[in-house]
Design a protein around this motif. Structure first.
Motif, PDB file in Angstrom:
ATOM      1  N   VAL A  45       1.040   8.023  -3.893  1.00 42.88           N
ATOM      2  CA  VAL A  45       2.379   8.095  -4.737  1.00 42.88           C
ATOM      3  C   VAL A  45       2.699   6.709  -4.942  1.00 42.88           C
ATOM      4  CG1 VAL A  45       4.657   8.752  -4.464  1.00 42.88           C
ATOM      5  CG2 VAL A  45       2.742  10.213  -3.876  1.00 42.88           C
ATOM      6  N   LYS A  46       2.506   5.823  -4.038  1.00 42.39           N
ATOM      7  CA  LYS A  46       3.011   4.239  -4.259  1.00 42.39           C
ATOM      8  C   LYS A  46       2.465   3.583  -5.269  1.00 42.39           C
ATOM      9  CE  LYS A  46       4.650   1.991  -1.000  1.00 42.39           C
ATOM     10  NZ  LYS A  46       4.955   1.372   0.682  1.00 42.39           N
ATOM     11  N   VAL A  47       0.896   4.243  -5.567  1.00 35.91           N
ATOM     12  CA  VAL A  47       0.270   3.521  -6.646  1.00 35.91           C
ATOM     13  C   VAL A  47       0.409   4.251  -8.040  1.00 35.91           C
ATOM     14  CG1 VAL A  47      -1.099   1.879  -5.370  1.00 35.91           C
ATOM     15  CG2 VAL A  47      -1.843   3.960  -5.715  1.00 35.91           C
ATOM     16  N   ALA A  70      -0.582   9.739   5.443  1.00 36.88           N
ATOM     17  CA  ALA A  70      -0.619   8.073   4.987  1.00 36.88           C
ATOM     18  C   ALA A  70      -1.384   8.018   3.543  1.00 36.88           C
ATOM     19  CB  ALA A  70      -1.156   7.519   6.070  1.00 36.88           C
ATOM     20  N   ASN A  71      -2.293   8.886   3.284  1.00 34.35           N
ATOM     21  CA  ASN A  71      -3.280   8.682   2.177  1.00 34.35           C
ATOM     22  C   ASN A  71      -2.203   9.212   1.056  1.00 34.35           C
ATOM     23  OD1 ASN A  71      -5.427   7.601   3.345  1.00 34.35           O
ATOM     24  ND2 ASN A  71      -6.484   9.646   3.561  1.00 34.35           N
ATOM     25  N   THR A  72      -1.825  10.256   1.283  1.00 33.91           N
ATOM     26  CA  THR A  72      -0.916  10.874   0.024  1.00 33.91           C
ATOM     27  C   THR A  72       0.245   9.902  -0.178  1.00 33.91           C
ATOM     28  OG1 THR A  72      -1.158  13.157   1.085  1.00 33.91           O
ATOM     29  CG2 THR A  72       0.541  12.922  -0.448  1.00 33.91           C
ATOM     30  N   ASP A  79      -6.586   2.257   2.156  1.00 37.29           N
ATOM     31  CA  ASP A  79      -7.014   1.265   1.354  1.00 37.29           C
ATOM     32  C   ASP A  79      -7.752   1.801   0.196  1.00 37.29           C
ATOM     33  OD1 ASP A  79      -5.416  -0.359   2.716  1.00 37.29           O
ATOM     34  OD2 ASP A  79      -7.167  -1.393   3.539  1.00 37.29           O
ATOM     35  N   GLU A  80      -8.810   2.681   0.616  1.00 36.10           N
ATOM     36  CA  GLU A  80      -9.632   3.220  -0.301  1.00 36.10           C
ATOM     37  C   GLU A  80      -9.173   4.195  -1.251  1.00 36.10           C
ATOM     38  OE1 GLU A  80     -13.618   3.667   2.464  1.00 36.10           O
ATOM     39  OE2 GLU A  80     -11.901   5.005   2.888  1.00 36.10           O
ATOM     40  N   PHE A 133     -13.674  13.759  -5.018  1.00 28.95           N
ATOM     41  CA  PHE A 133     -13.284  12.726  -6.026  1.00 28.95           C
ATOM     42  C   PHE A 133     -13.665  11.194  -5.326  1.00 28.95           C
ATOM     43  CE2 PHE A 133     -10.532   8.993  -7.181  1.00 28.95           C
ATOM     44  CZ  PHE A 133     -11.112   8.956  -8.425  1.00 28.95           C
ATOM     45  N   PHE A 134     -12.965  11.038  -4.046  1.00 26.28           N
ATOM     46  CA  PHE A 134     -13.097   9.983  -3.225  1.00 26.28           C
ATOM     47  C   PHE A 134     -14.371   9.492  -3.151  1.00 26.28           C
ATOM     48  CE2 PHE A 134      -8.497  10.934  -3.471  1.00 26.28           C
ATOM     49  CZ  PHE A 134      -8.235   9.851  -3.972  1.00 26.28           C
TER      50      PHE A 134
END
Ligand SMILES: [Zn+2]
Length: 553
Positions: free
Chosen positions: A224-226, A218-220, A188-189, A150-151
């Motif tokens: 979650v934070k967004v 960190a990506n995970t 960030d991405e 996806f990314f």
């Protein structure tokens, strides 16, 4: 008090984790892991790809018998093939045959893959996605779509990738999982793409990251934070290439630091056990440096750190190790001061007066031995004995007189064998000579020593070596180098480790063996029983009739 926001945990150790080169689990192993994950409150357990192999298909049959209480079992598959109706696609049929409440299907969302791998028009892939989800929704309670790449798709052809999400969303998918399949993206991405996805579709979002850039955790967390509300990952981060996002780190990060709820709070302290179970079943040596659960995760070495820790644990620890089932560990080393000794004695349950003058001697002795190559970091039992001996808190249970080891190889095609002869002086002052055969010198020595002592201490019968490690210390000196032997012993209930150092590997092993036996005798407060009159074991355990034999010169 605000209620903690729930983040669903979706474990894929049994599917994506098994893509790891060094992970191979039997069906029984997989069921055992599923039970344990259920027990700690993991929401989803992805069991495998029923269309890919028989072992995965067997898991779905066996796991039903385990009657899991909390975890939903998910079966994994891929979207239908091009040119076939979803209802007639063999893989989708196998997916349904697994008869799970959840089906996860992976599909293409990066135009490059549609063109290069599927080799079909971009439009046709959108039909495949819609069609597959619509079909599965008729048969399965909950359908998750794994948006592969996806990314990467998002940053190459945003419109097309988002159209792929719209296609499954329109078909009624229950959740869309955004995958960083190649593991190359940075936080960030992730934030940018997850935010856009959330604004594009109705379905809730999950995140699935790989660790190729060492930022899967960190990506995970960033996702979650967004707004991602489900996290996919594996226990210990096992998985293809550099692995998947590590749930053993993500769960405490989300729960202890960000206030989300992933598992019931009381179950957090079982994380270490779950981590160890997966290592054990996969036959992988646990990483001592692993965050939260590793042996070194809460280890303190420098004397200054240790004295600070003694006053206030938050000085050098980010969380209380007990929260995740780990222990604080104080390392003894040339850096140590009196504080380490005091801490260690407390840990070992020894009541030592800080003013005891012999503590200075003990420190000197530790430093001397460490300069010779001993390490007590992995040999707590040897350290406890050293401490007791130096501080006059113990007496030996037997005295060494001599040992002798023979190695024989009689034919090129035959394995060699060893014989050891051990002479010791028992607690009653009686000298006995025992011998034993072993598959190697250490095995033979171990058997002969215990044979000599079992008449006095029958409990030694249940003790055996669990692990044996040899390390060369002065690399430049070739075969003349000193070696350090670390032995781990067990009596079936507990494990303990001892150390020996010598230029002779047999002698180094002997030191560690003797400590290992002495430690067991100390720990269990074993008192010698009277030596039966007829005992003086030889290699076959029968009386040899030779008593009080003088040591060999
Ligand atoms: Zn994956």
């Amino acid at each position: 008090m605000a209620v903690a926001k729930k983040i669903q945990i979706y474990d894929t150790t049994l599917r994506d984790g098994c893509q790891s080169e060094d992970v191979s689990l039997t069906t029984e192993d997989k069921v055992e892991i599923a039970r344990r994950l259920d027990d700690i409150g993991i929401d989803y357990v992805e069991g495998g790809w029923p269309g890919s192999n028989d072992r995965d298909a067997a898991f779905f049959i066996e796991v039903k018998k385990a009657h899991l209480k909390h975890s939903k079992i998910a079966a994994f598959g891929s979207t239908r093939r091009a040119g076939v109706k979803a209802s007639q696609d063999r893989n989708l049929q196998l997916l349904l045959k697994a008869d799970t409440p959840v089906a996860a299907v992976v599909g293409k969302t990066w135009d490059l893959h549609v063109r290069e791998a599927l080799r079909i028009p971009l439009e046709e892939n959108l039909e495949i996605l819609h069609d597959t989800i619509a079909f599965l929704k008729k048969h399965v309670d909950e359908v998750i779509f794994d948006a592969e790449h996806f990314f990467d798709g998002y940053f190459h052809n945003k419109n097309y990738t988002l159209n792929c999400l719209r296609a499954v969303d329109d078909a009624g998918v229950d959740r869309i999982c955004l995958c960083d399949t190649n593991g190359g993206r940075l936080p960030d991405e992730i934030v940018d793409a997850v935010t856009t996805a959330l604004a594009t579709v109705k379905a809730p979002i999950a995140i699935h990251c790989h660790n190729d850039s060492e930022v899967a955790v960190a990506n995970t967390i960033a996702a979650v934070k967004v707004g991602a509300t489900q996290v996919q990952g594996t226990i210990n981060g096992v998985g293809e290439r550099c692995g998947n996002a590590n749930l053993i780190s993500i769960i405490p990060d989300l729960q202890l630091k960000l206030g989300y709820q992933c598992v019931p709070p009381a179950k957090l302290k079982e994380l270490r056990e779950v981590s160890m179970l997966v290592y054990e079943l996969a036959n992988i040596t646990p990483s001592s440096r692993q965050a939260f659960v590793g042996k070194y995760a809460f280890a303190h070495k420098g004397g200054l750190h240790v004295s600070a820790i003694l006053r206030n644990t938050t000085t050098y620890e980010h969380i209380d190790p007990a929260l995740v089932g780990n222990d604080r560990h104080v390392v003894l080393s040339e850096l140590s001061g009196k504080a380490n000794i005091m801490y260690k004695s407390k840990e070992l349950g020894l009541d030592i007066d800080p003013k005891n003058e012999k503590i200075g001697d003990l420190l000197e002795e530790v430093k001397r031995l460490e300069s010779e190559g001993y390490t007590f970091e992995g040999a707590d039992a040897s350290f406890e004995l050293l401490m007791r001996r130096t501080l006059g808190m113990t007496s030996e249970h037997f005295n060494f007189v001599s040992f002798r080891v023979f190695d024989d190889k009689w034919h090129e095609d035959q394995a060699p064998f060893s014989e050891a002869v051990v002479i010791i002086e028992g607690p009653d002052g009686h000298r006995s000579r025992t011998s034993a055969i072993g598959n190697g010198p250490v095995n033979a020595l171990d058997s002969a020593l215990r044979r000599a002592l079992v008449p006095y201490y029958p409990a030694l019968e249940n003790m055996h070596l669990a692990d044996y490690k040899v390390r060369v210390l002065d690399n430049g000196r070739g075969t003349g180098a000193r070696v350090r032997v670390l032995i781990e012993s067990t009596d079936g209930r507990k494990r303990w480790s001892t150390v020996g150092v010598s230029a002779n590997v047999v002698e180094a092993s002997w030191q560690a063996l003797v400590d290992s036996v002495e430690y067991k005798l100390h720990k269990d407060h074993l008192k010698p029983r009277a030596r039966p009159a007829d005992v003086n074991g030889d290699s076959k355990g029968k009386s040899s009739g030779k008593r009080g034999v003088q040591p060999n010169p």
